[in-house]
Design an enzyme around this catalytic site. Structure first.
Site, PDB file in Angstrom:
ATOM      1  N   SER A 117       0.817  -1.225   0.000  1.00  0.00           N
ATOM      2  CA  SER A 117       0.000   0.000   0.000  1.00  0.00           C
ATOM      3  C   SER A 117       0.839   1.258   0.000  1.00  0.00           C
ATOM      4  CB  SER A 117      -0.889  -0.006   1.255  1.00  0.00           C
ATOM      5  OG  SER A 117      -1.532   1.231   1.430  1.00  0.00           O
ATOM      6  N   TYR A 141      -2.189   0.251  10.011  1.00  0.00           N
ATOM      7  CA  TYR A 141      -2.353  -0.389   8.709  1.00  0.00           C
ATOM      8  C   TYR A 141      -1.088  -0.240   7.865  1.00  0.00           C
ATOM      9  CZ  TYR A 141      -3.766  -1.038   3.861  1.00  0.00           C
ATOM     10  OH  TYR A 141      -3.813  -1.441   2.550  1.00  0.00           O
ATOM     11  N   LYS A 145       1.661  -3.247   6.593  1.00  0.00           N
ATOM     12  CA  LYS A 145       2.019  -3.501   5.201  1.00  0.00           C
ATOM     13  C   LYS A 145       3.539  -3.473   5.014  1.00  0.00           C
ATOM     14  CE  LYS A 145      -1.837  -4.340   3.120  1.00  0.00           C
ATOM     15  NZ  LYS A 145      -2.098  -5.656   2.488  1.00  0.00           N
TER      16      LYS A 145
END
Length: 322
Positions: A117, A141, A145
């Site tokens: 991402s 998040y 990643k």
């Protein structure tokens, strides 16, 4: 022989599965349906209702379906929510990737394409993000990643895992009417749902240092993204060499106001969006170069902004009721 797609019942994952099938690959999907939809998986594609945290189940799936390579899209993807649910995010995204790699190693599967991402970059202080731009994630998040990329790197050192990670930005549109974005957090479904319900869409902040005062982002069509996964996986299967990470970006930002204007064109609904307060942590601009992916993966933006909006609205109209 087949390709395993984790998270293959989700919006992006189901498009990736369709692209593999169209390219002549056999596929099997592992998805716990926490955010995916069983009906998104096409007939003839094997489906296993399981979490990637279940090492034994995933190992059996890899062996029984004679899997050659894995495309790993399963995970908890909501950056804002991850701040409130960090432990859940780490469980799903980090422990999940560890479990998947453990299963792959046990089954002798040594090729993986990882869904990464733009969140790994945080708020970059550059006009155009490249793969050399320093990573500085600002949410659990984004952190997970980046840890996922590290896990692949370390597995390569330890036992020769062949891998690449695709860092992508804002994925929108639909390739077919029966696959659509059902996220309660993404811009396109939020705007279109507001219009369907007779509400005025909202822009968070209109005083940024951009051409029209609204945030600029990189929007890519989900079909173009899916094709990049197929090319990357085929390259690994055929023994080709890939970089550890690629940005799938447009190189040219689109503002939130431009999105709103395109939505008005596609829907035929004339509206003036409300301007609200900025959201904390929203950078003015995040746009990435896709030059490296163009060189190695044949990456290109085959769909215009109007294509993206039109296809998303058509799918919304076809399959959801007000």
């Amino acid at each position: 022989m087949s390709v395993l797609v984790t998270g293959g019942a989700g919006y992006i994952g189901s498009h990736v599965v369709r692209a593999f099938v169209q390219a002549g690959f056999e596929c099997v999907v592992v998805d716990d349906l926490s955010s995916g939809h069983r009906e998104f998986v096409p007939a003839g594609v094997g489906f296993v209702d399981a979490t990637v945290l279940d090492v034994d189940r995933v190992t059996r799936t890899l062996v029984e379906h004679d899997v050659q390579a894995v495309v790993h899209l399963a995970g908890f993807k909501y950056a804002g929510v991850s701040v409130q649910r960090p432990l859940h995010t780490y469980e799903q995204n980090v422990q999940g990737t560890v479990a998947l790699l453990t299963a792959m190693n046990a089954a002798g599967v040594d090729r993986i394409v990882f869904s990464s991402s733009a969140a790994v970059y945080g708020t970059p202080d550059v006009d155009l993000v490249t793969e050399q731009t320093p990573t500085a994630p600002e949410s659990p998040y984004g952190e997970t990643k980046l840890v996922g990329e590290w896990l692949l790197r370390d597995a390569e050192r330890a036992y020769g895992l062949r891998h690449t990670s695709l860092r992508y930005f804002n994925v929108v549109g639909s390739a077919v009417d029966d696959l659509y974005d059902t996220s309660p957090h993404n811009l396109f479904p939020l705007v279109m749902e507001a219009l369907v319900q007779g509400r005025t869409p909202r822009i968070n902040g209109g005083d940024y240092a951009t051409a029209d005062g609204t945030c600029e982002r990189d929007y890519i069509h989900v079909a173009d993204l899916a094709e990049a996964h197929v090319v990357a996986t085929r390259t690994l299967i055929e023994g080709g060499t890939l970089e550890p990470v690629y940005n799938l970006g447009s190189g040219d930002g689109v503002s939130v106001r431009q999105i709103m204007t395109a939505v008005a064109r596609a829907t035929g609904i004339d509206f003036e969006p409300e301007i609200g307060d900025r959201r904390p942590g929203d950078p003015a601009r995040i746009v990435a170069s896709g030059e490296l992916a163009a060189r190695d993966l044949g990456w290109s933006m085959r769909h215009s902004l109007d294509d993206m909006v039109r296809s998303a609205w058509q799918a919304r109209q076809a399959h959801q009721t007000p």
